[in-house]
Design a protein around this motif. Structure first.
Motif: not given
Length: 65
Positions: A43-65
């Motif tokens: 089990r790992l514990e440690g600091p968490v820091e936001l490093v980036c944000t983004g959105e997944l495109t519909e095309g990418f999500l369809r490809a995952l399905r």
């Protein structure tokens, strides 16, 4: 970096270099607390820091399905 901290702690327990329990692993970016049980549950514990944000495109999500 987190995988390396977990692997180092688990290997140290397996090799008998440290006892199972909470282990502090110092890394370049800071320290992590890794708990390794005698059964090798990690089990790992440690600091968490936001490093980036983004959105997944519909095309990418369809490809995952």
């Amino acid at each position: 970096m987190q995988r390396v901290a977990c692997a180092a702690a688990a290997a140290s327990v397996r090799e008998g270099l440290v006892n199972p329990g909470r282990i502090t692993v110092g890394m370049e970016g800071g320290s992590f607390a890794v708990t390794v049980t005698p059964e090798m549950v990690v089990r790992l514990e440690g600091p968490v820091e936001l490093v980036c944000t983004g959105e997944l495109t519909e095309g990418f999500l369809r490809a995952l399905r």
